[in-house]
Design an enzyme around this catalytic site. Structure first.
Site, PDB file in Angstrom:
ATOM      1  N   GLU A   1       0.831  -1.196   0.000  1.00 18.84           N
ATOM      2  CA  GLU A   1       0.000   0.000   0.000  1.00 18.84           C
ATOM      3  C   GLU A   1       0.869   1.250   0.000  1.00 18.84           C
ATOM      4  OE1 GLU A   1      -3.778  -0.677   2.611  1.00 18.84           O
ATOM      5  OE2 GLU A   1      -2.151   0.281   3.694  1.00 18.84           O
ATOM      6  N   PRO A   2       1.708   1.418  -0.992  1.00 15.50           N
ATOM      7  CA  PRO A   2       2.613   2.565  -0.988  1.00 15.50           C
ATOM      8  C   PRO A   2       1.917   3.871  -1.345  1.00 15.50           C
ATOM      9  CG  PRO A   2       2.870   1.318  -3.005  1.00 15.50           C
ATOM     10  CD  PRO A   2       1.859   0.570  -2.178  1.00 15.50           C
ATOM     11  N   GLY A   3       2.296   4.932  -0.685  1.00 18.77           N
ATOM     12  CA  GLY A   3       1.792   6.253  -1.033  1.00 18.77           C
ATOM     13  C   GLY A   3       2.952   7.119  -1.487  1.00 18.77           C
ATOM     14  N   ARG A   4       3.812   7.435  -0.518  1.00 14.80           N
ATOM     15  CA  ARG A   4       4.941   8.335  -0.764  1.00 14.80           C
ATOM     16  C   ARG A   4       5.784   7.901  -1.973  1.00 14.80           C
ATOM     17  NH1 ARG A   4       7.318  11.179   3.525  1.00 14.80           N
ATOM     18  NH2 ARG A   4       6.402   9.630   4.912  1.00 14.80           N
TER      19      ARG A   4
ATOM     20  N   TYR B   1       7.831  17.844  11.128  1.00 11.78           N
ATOM     21  CA  TYR B   1       8.776  16.739  11.361  1.00 11.78           C
ATOM     22  C   TYR B   1      10.245  17.155  11.284  1.00 11.78           C
ATOM     23  CZ  TYR B   1       4.608  14.492   9.266  1.00 11.78           C
ATOM     24  OH  TYR B   1       3.337  14.109   8.919  1.00 11.78           O
TER      25      TYR B   1
ATOM     26  N   CYS C   1       2.392  34.311   8.918  1.00  8.21           N
ATOM     27  CA  CYS C   1       2.662  35.012  10.170  1.00  8.21           C
ATOM     28  C   CYS C   1       2.914  33.976  11.257  1.00  8.21           C
ATOM     29  CB  CYS C   1       1.482  35.893  10.531  1.00  8.21           C
ATOM     30  SG  CYS C   1       1.212  37.114   9.282  1.00  8.21           S
TER      31      CYS C   1
ATOM     32  N   TYR D   1       2.318  14.118   0.450  1.00  6.42           N
ATOM     33  CA  TYR D   1       2.019  14.801   1.718  1.00  6.42           C
ATOM     34  C   TYR D   1       2.327  16.304   1.658  1.00  6.42           C
ATOM     35  CZ  TYR D   1       1.827   9.925   3.068  1.00  6.42           C
ATOM     36  OH  TYR D   1       1.519   8.582   3.114  1.00  6.42           O
TER      37      TYR D   1
END
Ligand code: LLP
Length: 438
Positions: A296-299, A340, A367, A397
């Site tokens: 289930e790869p996303g990145r 992160y 700001c 992301y």
């Protein structure tokens, strides 16, 4: 620092005129054509990675290999069309993602619906749209799905999200496989087994198998082998206790990508083949049938297919302290440094061949002092208002985590395909920003 460190992916180059190129196209021309800030997506690269995954799982598991794109990494209509064309399944986590996929004509029978807290409305919405599988996190959810399924006279296929108790050694915020994780039911506490027992007893539920996902931005293949090991033992244990044989085992996503030249280079094919060897051998040892093995790869599908282009505004030099290069975006289109401390490779797109020798922080226009794209990076000391700044590896992301803080509109997404470009998501206008205000 010299600029050879910018070539972290094969789609990054420098054109004859000295401008940074991406997917073979001049980024300065693209910035002028579409305006900044701007998300670029290299469609050819996305398709290539999908094919790599599908080819690798087929080689490792034959017809029992499956790949789902974790669309939380980047969700917009066009990406689901591409996934459909490439024969990818998808992972969705909200009604918003389900609806986006649905609107793109993506058949939701190929979708896996995650989330650790699906509301009754989410459950009903997903069933209305015919979502194929629910990945069930906890007991309350299991009962809620059963209730809704029985009301409709259907049996809903599900996977149970199991926590295998593995620490992937990644950022704390994206580690999800440890026993105290907010996601899933742990084997160690006996809750996973309890979930199986309940699922098997419910009339509205068809248990299809198990799922685990231990973390994101993982480079160490051992992490996947260890979770496969634990999960296959669990499958045998459940077979012995309940006579239930899992048809699917989804090993999650998490494959790492390069943000910096110093990040490891590895081959997805090799890692999947290593997992394949391990799983096939272990299945034979345990005497169980090979379940459908899912990834289930996303990145790793979209990250290095992305690049953000900004225009430089203020260049503020505070002698003996720090230099700031401010761009026309910031934490609204890239929250990952603030969240992160994530590392990025940056360069000046229109001065890519100049010596990058001025230490600076690249900051946004919000700001908020934490509105930083990256600290301690080098830019040419000629950097000035009107230059174009590129931030690499922003396909995952970024758009999906973008916000409207300070009522700043989100950038558009421009797709790059075979030497051409087209708009997939429009720039958010000030009118869009007030469109929900009454
Ligand atoms: N499957 C499940 C159940 C997940 O929770 C995730 C990511 C994936 C698959 C995809 O993982 P990937 O292949 O993309 O690593 N916002 C963070 C990442 C959060 C990941 C959440 N879950 C970031 O920007 O690094």
């Amino acid at each position: 620092m010299q600029n050879e460190n910018i070539f972290i992916c094969e789609n990054i180059g420098v054109a004859d005129n000295g401008n940074l190129s991406f997917a073979g196209q001049d980024t300065v021309m693209l910035a002028k054509k579409y305006g900044t800030p701007l998300y670029l997506m290299d469609e050819d690269r996305i398709r290539k990675i999908c094919r790599t995954y599908i080819g690798a799982v087929k080689k490792a598991f034959g017809d029992n290999g499956k790949v789902m794109y974790a669309s939380k990494a980047s969700s917009f209509k066009r990406i689901y069309e591409i996934m459909l064309e490439e024969g990818m399944n998808i992972d969705v986590v909200s009604c918003g993602e389900i609806y986006t996929a649905y609107s793109a004509g993506y058949p939701l029978s190929n979708a896996y619906f995650h989330s650790n807290n699906k509301t009754d409305e989410d459950i009903a919405f997903a069933m209305d749209k015919g979502v194929g599988y629910f990945v069930v996190d906890n007991e309350e959810e299991l009962y809620a799905i059963d209730t809704e399924a029985r009301k409709r006279g259907i049996k809903q296929s599900i996977l149970l999200r199991i926590t295998p108790g593995i620490d992937p050694h990644t950022f704390e915020a994206v580690a999800t496989g440890k026993v105290d994780s907010k996601f899933g039911s742990a084997i160690e506490t006996g809750q996973a087994e309890q979930m199986v027992e309940i699922a098997l007893s419910l009339e509205g539920i068809e248990l299809s198998g198990f799922h685990c996902h231990v973390g994101s931005q993982v480079f160490d293949s051992d992490v996947f082998l260890r979770s496969a090991d634990v999960m296959l033992d669990f499958i045998l244990d459940i077979k012995n206790k309940f006579g239930y044989v899992a048809k699917q085992l989804d090993l999650g996503g998490g494959f790492g990508v390069r943000y910096l030249a110093s990040d490891p280079v590895y081959s997805l094919e090799d890692v999947i083949s290593e997992i394949g060897d391990f799983v096939n051998k272990k299945v034979a040892e345990l005497g169980i049938e090979l379940p459908i093995i899912g990834f289930e790869p996303g990145r790793s599908i979209v990250a290095d297919a992305g690049m953000t282009l900004y225009s430089v505004g203020t260049v503020k030099k505070i002698p003996e302290f720090i230099n700031y290069v401010s761009v026309d975006g910031g934490m609204t289109d890239n929250i990952r440094y603030a969240l992160y401390g994530a590392a990025y490779t940056l360069t000046l797109a229109n001065k890519a061949t100049e010596n990058h020798n001025m230490l600076c922080s690249v900051v946004g226009r919000c700001c908020e002092s934490g509105d930083i794209i990256q600290e301690n990076v080098y830019m040419p000391d000629s950097v000035t208002r009107g230059d174009y700044l590129a931030c690499m590896t922003t396909g995952a992301y970024h758009y999906s985590m973008a916000s409207n803080y300070n009522r700043i509109g989100r950038p558009p997404i421009v797709m790059l395909r075979e030497g051409t470009s087209y708009l997939a998501v429009r720039r958010e206008t000030v009118e869009n920003l007030i469109s929900l205000d009454i």
